[in-house]
Design an enzyme around this catalytic site. Structure first.
Site, PDB file in Angstrom:
ATOM      1  CG  PHE A   1      -1.926  -1.002   1.332  1.00 35.75           C
ATOM      2  CD1 PHE A   1      -3.094  -0.889   0.604  1.00 35.75           C
ATOM      3  CD2 PHE A   1      -1.751  -2.116   2.136  1.00 35.75           C
ATOM      4  CE1 PHE A   1      -4.078  -1.864   0.672  1.00 35.75           C
ATOM      5  CE2 PHE A   1      -2.726  -3.094   2.221  1.00 35.75           C
ATOM      6  CZ  PHE A   1      -3.890  -2.975   1.481  1.00 35.75           C
TER       7      PHE A   1
ATOM      8  CB  SER B   1      -5.857   3.681  -8.998  1.00 33.93           C
ATOM      9  OG  SER B   1      -6.758   4.682  -9.365  1.00 33.93           O
TER      10      SER B   1
ATOM     11  CE1 TYR C   1      -1.970   7.351  -6.340  1.00 33.63           C
ATOM     12  CE2 TYR C   1      -3.709   7.841  -7.912  1.00 33.63           C
ATOM     13  CZ  TYR C   1      -3.218   7.094  -6.864  1.00 33.63           C
ATOM     14  OH  TYR C   1      -3.979   6.084  -6.359  1.00 33.63           O
TER      15      TYR C   1
ATOM     16  CE  LYS D   1      -1.264   3.671  -6.644  1.00 35.37           C
ATOM     17  NZ  LYS D   1      -0.692   2.830  -5.606  1.00 35.37           N
TER      18      LYS D   1
ATOM     19  N   GLY E   1      -8.527  17.760 -15.064  1.00 33.28           N
ATOM     20  CA  GLY E   1      -8.128  16.352 -15.035  1.00 33.28           C
ATOM     21  C   GLY E   1      -9.239  15.395 -14.624  1.00 33.28           C
TER      22      GLY E   1
HETATM   23  N1  UFG Z   1     -15.187  16.535  -5.833  1.00 35.87           N
HETATM   24  C1  UFG Z   1     -15.836  17.727  -5.598  1.00 35.87           C
HETATM   25  N2  UFG Z   1     -15.375  18.510  -4.582  1.00 35.87           N
HETATM   26  C2  UFG Z   1     -14.313  18.167  -3.809  1.00 35.87           C
HETATM   27  C3  UFG Z   1     -13.644  16.946  -4.060  1.00 35.87           C
HETATM   28  C4  UFG Z   1     -14.114  16.153  -5.094  1.00 35.87           C
HETATM   29  O1  UFG Z   1     -16.799  18.071  -6.286  1.00 35.87           O
HETATM   30  O2  UFG Z   1     -13.944  18.930  -2.915  1.00 35.87           O
HETATM   31  C5  UFG Z   1     -15.659  15.664  -6.912  1.00 35.87           C
HETATM   32  C6  UFG Z   1     -14.637  15.438  -7.985  1.00 35.87           C
HETATM   33  O3  UFG Z   1     -14.682  16.469  -8.935  1.00 35.87           O
HETATM   34  C7  UFG Z   1     -15.053  14.080  -8.529  1.00 35.87           C
HETATM   35  C8  UFG Z   1     -15.632  13.375  -7.306  1.00 35.87           C
HETATM   36  O4  UFG Z   1     -15.940  14.397  -6.377  1.00 35.87           O
HETATM   37  O5  UFG Z   1     -16.051  14.229  -9.476  1.00 35.87           O
HETATM   38  C9  UFG Z   1     -14.671  12.406  -6.647  1.00 35.87           C
HETATM   39  O6  UFG Z   1     -13.456  13.077  -6.418  1.00 35.87           O
HETATM   40  P1  UFG Z   1     -12.287  12.459  -5.524  1.00 35.87           P
HETATM   41  O7  UFG Z   1     -11.186  13.464  -5.515  1.00 35.87           O
HETATM   42  O8  UFG Z   1     -12.828  11.997  -4.232  1.00 35.87           O
HETATM   43  O9  UFG Z   1     -11.905  11.165  -6.329  1.00 35.87           O
HETATM   44  P2  UFG Z   1     -11.376  11.032  -7.845  1.00 35.87           P
HETATM   45  O10 UFG Z   1     -12.364  10.152  -8.537  1.00 35.87           O
HETATM   46  O11 UFG Z   1     -11.045  12.311  -8.456  1.00 35.87           O
HETATM   47  O12 UFG Z   1     -10.014  10.322  -7.531  1.00 35.87           O
HETATM   48  C10 UFG Z   1      -9.955   8.981  -7.533  1.00 35.87           C
HETATM   49  C11 UFG Z   1      -8.863   8.498  -6.575  1.00 35.87           C
HETATM   50  C12 UFG Z   1      -7.505   8.837  -7.091  1.00 35.87           C
HETATM   51  C13 UFG Z   1      -7.366   8.493  -8.553  1.00 35.87           C
HETATM   52  C14 UFG Z   1      -8.472   9.147  -9.341  1.00 35.87           C
HETATM   53  C15 UFG Z   1      -8.406   8.860 -10.808  1.00 35.87           C
HETATM   54  O13 UFG Z   1      -9.031   9.073  -5.297  1.00 35.87           O
HETATM   55  O14 UFG Z   1      -6.584   8.082  -6.343  1.00 35.87           O
HETATM   56  O15 UFG Z   1      -9.697   8.635  -8.856  1.00 35.87           O
HETATM   57  O16 UFG Z   1      -9.421   9.489 -11.490  1.00 35.87           O
HETATM   58  F1  UFG Z   1      -6.205   8.912  -9.072  1.00 35.87           F
END
Ligand code: UFG
Length: 340
Positions: A80, A124, A149, A153, A297
């Site tokens: 991890f 991931s 990141y 992976k 992104g």
């Molecule tokens: N979001 C918000 N506000 C915030 C945080 C997130 O609206 O403050 C939204 C993001 O835009 C997204 C969703 O909530 O649509 C989920 O966001 P996260 O940041 O929780 O998760 P992600 O899907 O962006 O990230 C995940 C994993 C990462 C990985 C990524 C790849 O946490 O490790 O997917 O897309 F790299």
């Protein structure tokens, strides 16, 4: 015989350590505490009644890792230990490559020299990028992720496939969708350092009044309510999948190469606003939010087809979004109680 769990005091790592101990595995944790805290070790002991052996060092320190392998009869590893902040990885790419890949390679060197097999890697869903069709199964074509990141992976997966093929080893790549939630005891959970990047920790801190408002990154996506969709998987369910994957690898008595790949998700997509509403109704608290521009992104939609894990590992997600979000709120209360 022991299982090395690197990053075993971190978020998913600590939950997995508990499940391993519950399944009678002897666990050796290596964790440099760069994104975790020592009290988690105590809490693991409180939950399981056993204190795993713990080594606090950075896996880039080859000589220390070598000593751990000398001292214990290690028969497998769940890895991890990695930096995981997407934004930070863009600012510090070399640190991310160095940390995430050198630590992996150092463990594999030990595996190679000692002819150890059974390696489980935290991958991931980011390796799929924005997939063309939903749900995403393991045959979905991979796209080089945008973030450093994500690249670490995907590179980690390639390194492991080459390792398995060259040394006839058994490896398993677990592609997580979005892990959320905390242990039902409220003694383990996600500990974001500083301002959280991920949705659920931010929602939790907003509900607790630590943050004023959640920024919802975009409501102009082509989805029903305009916000992006992800597959939120409960961390304890995810932890159990590691034990199932490890047992499955260890049962394969073959001298042949094994490369297992599993998507770990619920199979259900939820939008950002659905998560906010589910948190509010599960915990009867308000989560003030504002709609902002899209985050760079971000993809529109990702949810898993996790049938392969069900078929081959006899594992499936068991916990609803609301139940998971209840555990998040209990964890926040626990964190507050620790301050007093
Ligand atoms: N979001 C918000 N506000 C915030 C945080 C997130 O609206 O403050 C939204 C993001 O835009 C997204 C969703 O909530 O649509 C989920 O966001 P996260 O940041 O929780 O998760 P992600 O899907 O962006 O990230 C995940 C994993 C990462 C990985 C990524 C790849 O946490 O490790 O997917 O897309 F790299």
């Amino acid at each position: 015989m022991a299982i090395l769990v690197t990053g075993g005091l971190g978020y998913i790592g600590s939950h997995t350590v508990v499940e391993l101990i519950n399944n009678n595995f002897e666990v050796i944790i290596v964790d440099d505490l760069s994104n975790s805290e020592k009290f988690i070790l105590h809490n693991i002991e409180e939950i399981t009644g056993k204190r795993p052996i713990f080594y606090p060092f950075d896996l880039k320190r080859k000589e220390l890792l070598n000593q751990v392998f000398d001292a214990h009869d290690i028969e497998g590893c769940i890895n991890f230990a990695a930096f995981k902040a997407v934004g930070e990885s863009q600012e510090k790419p070399i640190d991310y490559y160095e940390n995430n890949l050198f630590s992996l390679i150092n463990i594999l060197q030990e595996f190679k020299t000692r002819k150890i097999s059974n390696f489980i890697f935290s991958s991931s869903c980011t390796v799929y990028g924005q997939a063309d069709k939903m749900p995403i199964d393991e045959n979905t074509p991979l796209k080089m992720p945008e973030s450093v990141y994500g690249k670490t992976k995907q590179m980690g997966e390639e390194i492991l496939k080459d390792f398995a093929q060259s040394y006839k080893s058994k490896i398993c790549l677990l592609r997580y969708f979005n892990p959320i939630g905390a242990h039902p005891s409220a003694l383990l959970g996600e500990l974001p350092i500083g301002v959280p990047n991920n949705l659920v920790p931010y929602v939790m801190q907003t509900a607790a009044g630590i943050r004023e408002k959640l920024s919802v990154w975009g409501n102009d996506y082509p989805t029903e309510d305009g916000t992006a969709i992800r597959d939120y998987i409960y961390v304890v369910d995810l932890a159990k999948a590691h034990v199932a994957a490890l047992k499955s690898l260890m049962n394969k008595e073959t001298e042949e190469t094994v490369i297992d790949v599993y998507n770990l998700g619920t199979g259900k997509g939820s939008s950002v606003l659905e998560v906010v509403q589910a948190f509010e109704s599960a915990n009867e608290v308000a989560v003030p939010y504002q709609i902002c521009n899209r985050r760079e992104g971000d993809i529109t939609i990702a949810y898993a087809n996790a049938d392969k894990a069900e078929r081959e590992l006899n594992w499936k997600s068991a916990t609803s979004l609301e139940e998971s979000l209840k555990t998040v709120w209990e964890w926040q209360k626990y964190l507050e109680s620790r301050k007093n």
